[in-house]
Structure formats: structure tokens, C-alpha cells
Motif scaffolding. Structure first.
Motif, PDB file in Angstrom:
ATOM      1  N   ARG A 208       0.825  -1.205   0.000  1.00 42.22           N
ATOM      2  CA  ARG A 208       0.000   0.000   0.000  1.00 42.22           C
ATOM      3  C   ARG A 208       0.863   1.260   0.000  1.00 42.22           C
ATOM      4  O   ARG A 208       2.016   1.238   0.430  1.00 42.22           O
ATOM      5  CB  ARG A 208      -0.936   0.021   1.216  1.00 42.22           C
ATOM      6  N   GLY A 209       0.282   2.336  -0.486  1.00 40.40           N
ATOM      7  CA  GLY A 209       0.933   3.628  -0.401  1.00 40.40           C
ATOM      8  C   GLY A 209       0.660   4.260   0.948  1.00 40.40           C
ATOM      9  O   GLY A 209      -0.041   3.691   1.804  1.00 40.40           O
ATOM     10  N   THR A 210       1.199   5.455   1.153  1.00 41.81           N
ATOM     11  CA  THR A 210       1.013   6.119   2.443  1.00 41.81           C
ATOM     12  C   THR A 210       0.945   7.631   2.272  1.00 41.81           C
ATOM     13  O   THR A 210       1.619   8.196   1.407  1.00 41.81           O
ATOM     14  CB  THR A 210       2.167   5.747   3.408  1.00 41.81           C
ATOM     15  N   ASP A 298     -14.362 -12.555   8.821  1.00 41.08           N
ATOM     16  CA  ASP A 298     -14.068 -13.197   7.538  1.00 41.08           C
ATOM     17  C   ASP A 298     -12.607 -12.934   7.179  1.00 41.08           C
ATOM     18  O   ASP A 298     -12.228 -11.788   6.932  1.00 41.08           O
ATOM     19  CB  ASP A 298     -14.993 -12.626   6.464  1.00 41.08           C
ATOM     20  N   PRO A 299     -11.753 -13.959   7.162  1.00 43.37           N
ATOM     21  CA  PRO A 299     -10.334 -13.745   6.840  1.00 43.37           C
ATOM     22  C   PRO A 299     -10.121 -13.059   5.497  1.00 43.37           C
ATOM     23  O   PRO A 299      -9.225 -12.218   5.374  1.00 43.37           O
ATOM     24  CB  PRO A 299      -9.749 -15.165   6.842  1.00 43.37           C
ATOM     25  N   LEU A 300     -10.931 -13.391   4.500  1.00 46.17           N
ATOM     26  CA  LEU A 300     -10.784 -12.751   3.198  1.00 46.17           C
ATOM     27  C   LEU A 300     -11.036 -11.259   3.302  1.00 46.17           C
ATOM     28  O   LEU A 300     -10.280 -10.446   2.750  1.00 46.17           O
ATOM     29  CB  LEU A 300     -11.738 -13.380   2.179  1.00 46.17           C
ATOM     30  N   GLN A 301     -12.087 -10.862   4.022  1.00 45.07           N
ATOM     31  CA  GLN A 301     -12.384  -9.439   4.164  1.00 45.07           C
ATOM     32  C   GLN A 301     -11.260  -8.712   4.896  1.00 45.07           C
ATOM     33  O   GLN A 301     -10.908  -7.581   4.558  1.00 45.07           O
ATOM     34  CB  GLN A 301     -13.705  -9.239   4.903  1.00 45.07           C
ATOM     35  N   LEU A 302     -10.666  -9.371   5.887  1.00 47.70           N
ATOM     36  CA  LEU A 302      -9.557  -8.759   6.613  1.00 47.70           C
ATOM     37  C   LEU A 302      -8.353  -8.556   5.696  1.00 47.70           C
ATOM     38  O   LEU A 302      -7.662  -7.527   5.776  1.00 47.70           O
ATOM     39  CB  LEU A 302      -9.169  -9.617   7.811  1.00 47.70           C
ATOM     40  N   LEU A 303      -8.089  -9.523   4.824  1.00 44.69           N
ATOM     41  CA  LEU A 303      -6.984  -9.376   3.878  1.00 44.69           C
ATOM     42  C   LEU A 303      -7.251  -8.236   2.906  1.00 44.69           C
ATOM     43  O   LEU A 303      -6.346  -7.446   2.591  1.00 44.69           O
ATOM     44  CB  LEU A 303      -6.763 -10.679   3.119  1.00 44.69           C
ATOM     45  N   ILE A 304      -8.484  -8.138   2.421  1.00 49.47           N
ATOM     46  CA  ILE A 304      -8.848  -7.031   1.524  1.00 49.47           C
ATOM     47  C   ILE A 304      -8.684  -5.701   2.252  1.00 49.47           C
ATOM     48  O   ILE A 304      -8.109  -4.739   1.732  1.00 49.47           O
ATOM     49  CB  ILE A 304     -10.287  -7.208   1.002  1.00 49.47           C
ATOM     50  N   ASN A 305      -9.208  -5.639   3.480  1.00 52.47           N
ATOM     51  CA  ASN A 305      -9.137  -4.402   4.255  1.00 52.47           C
ATOM     52  C   ASN A 305      -7.704  -3.920   4.441  1.00 52.47           C
ATOM     53  O   ASN A 305      -7.430  -2.713   4.410  1.00 52.47           O
ATOM     54  CB  ASN A 305      -9.753  -4.602   5.643  1.00 52.47           C
ATOM     55  N   SER A 306      -6.787  -4.853   4.654  1.00 51.44           N
ATOM     56  CA  SER A 306      -5.425  -4.485   5.034  1.00 51.44           C
ATOM     57  C   SER A 306      -4.463  -4.407   3.861  1.00 51.44           C
ATOM     58  O   SER A 306      -3.275  -4.115   4.059  1.00 51.44           O
ATOM     59  CB  SER A 306      -4.882  -5.487   6.064  1.00 51.44           C
ATOM     60  N   THR A 307      -4.953  -4.645   2.639  1.00 47.91           N
ATOM     61  CA  THR A 307      -4.061  -4.585   1.481  1.00 47.91           C
ATOM     62  C   THR A 307      -4.595  -3.748   0.327  1.00 47.91           C
ATOM     63  O   THR A 307      -3.812  -3.090  -0.373  1.00 47.91           O
ATOM     64  CB  THR A 307      -3.748  -6.004   0.953  1.00 47.91           C
ATOM     65  N   TRP A 308      -5.904  -3.748   0.097  1.00 42.72           N
ATOM     66  CA  TRP A 308      -6.455  -3.052  -1.072  1.00 42.72           C
ATOM     67  C   TRP A 308      -7.504  -1.989  -0.734  1.00 42.72           C
ATOM     68  O   TRP A 308      -8.084  -1.383  -1.623  1.00 42.72           O
ATOM     69  CB  TRP A 308      -7.040  -4.055  -2.071  1.00 42.72           C
ATOM     70  N   LYS A 309      -7.755  -1.764   0.556  1.00 42.21           N
ATOM     71  CA  LYS A 309      -8.658  -0.680   0.941  1.00 42.21           C
ATOM     72  C   LYS A 309      -7.860   0.401   1.668  1.00 42.21           C
ATOM     73  O   LYS A 309      -6.932   0.091   2.413  1.00 42.21           O
ATOM     74  CB  LYS A 309      -9.767  -1.198   1.873  1.00 42.21           C
ATOM     75  N   ARG A 341      -3.136   4.733   4.782  1.00 44.89           N
ATOM     76  CA  ARG A 341      -2.635   3.753   3.816  1.00 44.89           C
ATOM     77  C   ARG A 341      -3.567   3.745   2.609  1.00 44.89           C
ATOM     78  O   ARG A 341      -4.788   3.735   2.760  1.00 44.89           O
ATOM     79  CB  ARG A 341      -2.579   2.359   4.434  1.00 44.89           C
ATOM     80  N   THR A 342      -2.970   3.747   1.431  1.00 45.44           N
ATOM     81  CA  THR A 342      -3.748   3.820   0.195  1.00 45.44           C
ATOM     82  C   THR A 342      -3.573   2.536  -0.618  1.00 45.44           C
ATOM     83  O   THR A 342      -2.543   1.854  -0.480  1.00 45.44           O
ATOM     84  CB  THR A 342      -3.314   5.025  -0.648  1.00 45.44           C
ATOM     85  N   PRO A 343      -4.529   2.181  -1.463  1.00 46.04           N
ATOM     86  CA  PRO A 343      -4.403   0.967  -2.274  1.00 46.04           C
ATOM     87  C   PRO A 343      -3.172   0.997  -3.174  1.00 46.04           C
ATOM     88  O   PRO A 343      -2.683   2.088  -3.542  1.00 46.04           O
ATOM     89  CB  PRO A 343      -5.693   0.963  -3.100  1.00 46.04           C
TER      90      PRO A 343
END
Length: 467
Positions: A208-210, A298-309, A341-343
Motif C-alpha cells: 500500500r501507499g502512504t 471473515d479472513p478474506l475481508q480482513l486481507l482485503i481491508n489491510s491490502t487493497w482498501k 494507507r492507500t491501495p
């Protein structure tokens, strides 16, 4: 390639040479320049490079030039050039790491501390152990292991900086001034990333960006008696209103559309597979207090939240005194340090300016509300590995761990990767690392998982030897 001989060499090197040197490194309070205004008058950053340089020279690599480069006003780097063993090996491999550190932080266990190396349960504790002191030792040991077995390898350049935790502000300068040494890498290996577990090689697919900035609301020229409350608005309440323009306080969603992007299907598929692999411990590994829950089950949602959101953290405050010095007053101002943090694929230039505009327009009660952008850096999305490199990495992971590699995005940033991708658009990337569950870089009780890093070191050696 005799894998067992490589393994024996690497494990012996770690036990007799690397670990003692890493312990010395941990004792050096080499806090990154952004957190140490006096960095240029202390020797700590340079001390880490001199320690690494001395150790590298003791390894007696063949056809090698090892130099510390420091220019006035700039953070120093260590640059190592290792020539290919034969003309037939025309690969140009660049390996990257850093030796500057985050501040020490509070909350270390009683027998541990940021500058006190402790080995406990096969974990080396201390600031910088996993972020990212081990990288230089891993890179050099990987190459030396090949040379000890007379296994040919391509040309290697190892670049170790001392400003990564501050945004790598001198790296572009050094890439330009050292371009005759660096040349054009065909493969870039970065050892400053994470692993989803300690059971395989993990390939970082995105970063992610910052955007970091100071948000201030000022309502008075001096503190006044709190009996005047109801007449003058609280500067903190004004900040709350302003932040409601940026973040949904119930969900954590960022409300400014410029911060969002589409998730590529390939990354979504990889996250689905990763969620299956680590769902049993993803939430359990979070140091949640008492009955606090994660933002999703939901592990998938947590991964999305912490990497692409996009997501915002409030990492510092000014104008708010500690309890023991807090007078019963309406404070003249409140200031917060924001880290967003940015996508990976969002260029942070426009969002950072949009954020400033949203924050500063129409301030409540006409208060003075300002947002100062301190730094911003875009994220990174991995180029295609290619079948041959992916097969090479999977082979190394199987040989060292008994499992194929995993793919995962990282929620943090490595600004250097975006810079390298811009400068070397045809290069392939292997971004990996030993920052796994509970390793806690940036916080208390940071540790390096020693059994894992030895296997990772062997895997890197195999990958380089098979190029």
C-alpha cells in the motif's frame, strides 16, 4: 546443486557469525531520521553500516567491492558489487534492505528491550531484528554459500540504505549517482517484507501507499478556564467534525472517492487462496485486548481491508497534555498526526491534495483548521513473475519448507519498490521477508524467527543459483 551442503553452510554461518553480529546491530539505537532530528550529528546510522561492512569483508566473497557511500546532508548507504562467476551468467540481480530503525516503543517484556538482544524460544528479540537488520546478512550468506560449493551465480548488487523508515528520501539520488554500479537489474530481491506463516516462502504481491500529515484545529490564543465551555467550541470536537468528512467512524471506510480503486481479479483470487491457508490463525495472531473483536470475522475481508482498501490511523497527538499536567481548561488547539494507507495502484499525489482540500474547507465556527502534508508515497503492484521464475521460487520453497510458495499483499509500504519499478520497468521482483505472525515490527517485542530465516536464506541461495 547439493542442497544439504548449502543448508549446513548457511546454518553454521548463522549460528557462529550472523547471530552474534545481529545482536551487536540491535544494540545500536539507529532510529530513522524522521524520528531523530539529530541523526546527522550522531553516528548511529553510520555505525550500523560499518558493522555490516566489517562483517561482509570477513565473509571473503570473491570478486567483490564493498563500500559505504555518504554525501553531505544525505543518509549513508552500503553498496556491494559482486561480479558474476562466469561470463555465461548474464543475470543482474539487485538485493535490497535497510538498517535504520523505528523508535524503541514502550511495552517490551521485562526481560527484553529495543536495544537489548535476547534469544528466547528460537526468536531473536530487539528493534530492527526483523525490520530489517537480517537482510544484509541473508543476502551475503546466500551468495557465499553458492561460492563455497562452487555453484555459479550471476552479477549481484546489494544496496542497504538507512532511511527506509522515513520514506527513503535519498534513494532516488543514490540510484542515479550509482547507476554505473547498479546497471539495469533483471531481478530485484527485497528482503523487507512479511510472511503469512512460517511454513513456506511468501511472495509479496502488493504494497500500500502512504500519506502522512498533521491535522490541527486552533480556537484560542491561549488556554482559558473550562467554565467558559459552551461559549467556545472544543478544538478536539472540531477535529471530530473534520474527520467525519474523511472517515466513517462506524465502519472505518474512507469517504473520499479518490482513495479507492478496483481490485484486480488476480489479486482477489490470490487473497482467497491465502485466506484458506491462514484463516485458522489470522485473527488469533492479533494482540486483541480482552473482548475486542477484529473488524470482520471473515479472513478474506480482513486481507482485503489491510491490502487493497484505504485506512487511516491516528499515530500521534499534540496539545493534549498528560493527566498529571492537564489543567481544567479549554485548550487553545488540538493536533493529530494522521497516517493513511492507500491501495497499491493509487497515485497518492491527487488524493493527498484532495484530503487537504476536504479538511480545510469551511472550518466549523471559523476556527483555524490546517492540514500539513508531511510525506506521501504511492504503493506498488507486482509485475508478472513469469513461469520460469515462479517455478524456481516454488522449487526452492518445496526444497526448504516442503510447501509451495504463498502469495499475499502487505498493508505497509516500501517506497523504494515504487521507485525501482519506475526506474527499471522490465525488471522482475521477488519481494519477501521474515516478518511473520506476532513478529511485531514497529512495536514492542519485535523478533526474528530464527528457524524460518535460516530456511528463507537457503531458499534465496537456491533461487539465485538456479537463475
Amino acid at each position: 546443486m547439493n542442497i544439504n551442503s548449502l543448508k549446513i553452510f548457511i546454518e553454521k554461518t548463522w549460528d557462529t557469525s550472523v547471530i552474534p553480529s545481529l545482536k551487536k546491530y540491535i544494540t545500536i539505537p539507529a532510529v530513522s531520521p524522521a524520528f531523530n532530528p539529530d541523526w546527522n550529528t550522531t553516528s548511529h546510522l553510520l555505525d550500523t553500516l560499518e558493522l555490516a561492512q566489517s562483517w561482509c569483508k570477513s565473509m571473503a566473497l570473491k570478486n567483490t567491492n564493498i563500500q559505504i557511500i555518504k554525501e553531505e546532508g544525505r543518509t549513508p548507504i552500503l553498496l556491494i558489487q559482486i561480479e558474476a562467476t562466469t561470463p555465461d551468467h548474464n543475470e543482474n540481480i539487485m538485493m535490497y534492505g535497510h538498517l535504520d530503525k523505528q523508535p524503541p516503543a514502550a511495552g517490551w517484556d521485562d526481560n527484553k528491550g529495543a536495544w537489548t538482544p535476547v534469544i528466547e524460544n528460537d526468536r531473536l528479540y530487539g528493534r530492527g531484528a526483523v525490520d530489517d537488520g537480517y537482510s544484509i546478512f541473508t543476502a551475503v550468506t546466500a551468495i557465499k554459500a553458492l561460492q563455497s560449493e562452487n555453484i555459479p551465480h550471476g552479477r549481484c548488487v546489494i544496496l542497504i540504505e538507512t532511511c527506509e523508515e522515513s520514506g527513503s528520501w535519498d534513494l532516488e539520488y543514490y540510484i542515479e549517482t550509482c547507476k554505473d554500479i547498479i546497471k539495469i537489474p533483471s531481478l530485484i530481491i527485497c528482503l523487507d517484507s512479511g510472511c503469512g506463516d512460517y511454513e513456506r516462502i511468501w511472495i509479496t504481491t502488493s504494497l500500500r501507499g502512504t500519506i502522512v500529515g498533521e491535522l490541527e484545529a486552533r480556537v484560542l490564543t491561549q488556554d482559558i478556564h473550562s467554565g467558559m465551555s459552551g461559549m467556545v467550541a472544543s478544538s478536539f470536537r472540531i477535529l471530530r467534525q473534520i474527520l467525519d468528512r474523511v472517515e466513517d467512524s462506524k465502519t472505518g471506510d474512507i469517504l473520499i472517492k479518490e482513495f479507492h480503486t478496483h481490485i484486480p481479479q488476480e489479486r482477489l483470487t490470490q487473497m482467497q487462496e491465502t485466506a484458506k491457508e491462514i484463516d485458522t490463525h489470522l485473527i488469533q495472531d492479533l494482540p486483541l485486548f480482552n473482548a475486542t473483536s477484529a473488524m470482520s470475522n471473515d479472513p478474506l475481508q480482513l486481507l482485503i481491508n489491510s491490502t487493497w482498501k484505504p485506512a487511516i490511523s491516528y499515530i500521534g497527538a499534540e496539545g493534549i497534555p498528560k493527566f498529571e499536567t492537564a489543567g481544567n481548561v479549554i485548550r487553545e488547539y488540538s493536533k493529530l498526526l494522521l497516517s493513511i494507507r492507500t491501495p497499491p495502484t493509487v497515485d497518492t499525489t491527487m488524493p493527498s491534495q484532495k484530503l487537504k482540500s476536504v479538511i480545510e474547507q469551511d472550518p466549523p465556527y471559523g476556527a483555524k483548521v490546517t492540514y500539513k502534508i508531511l510525506k506521501h508515497a504511492s504503493g506498488w503492484d507486482m509485475p508478472q513473475l513469469g513461469d520460469l521464475l515462479e517455478e524456481n521460487i516454488n522449487n526452492a520453497s518445496n526444497l526448504c519448507f516442503g510447501k509451495t510458495c504463498g502469495f499475499a499483499g502487505e498493508g505497509g509500504s516500501i517506497p523504494f519498490m515504487t521507485l525501482l519499478a519506475k526506474n527499471f520497468p522490465d525488471a522482475k521482483f521477488l519481494i519477501t521477508g521474515a516478518l511473520g505472525p506476532n513478529a511485531n515490527a514497529h512495536g514492542p517485542n519485535e523478533f526474528l524467527h530464527l528457524p524460518y530465516v535460516k530456511k528463507l536464506n537457503l531458499a534465496i541461495s537456491i533461487i539465485i543459483g538456479n537463475l
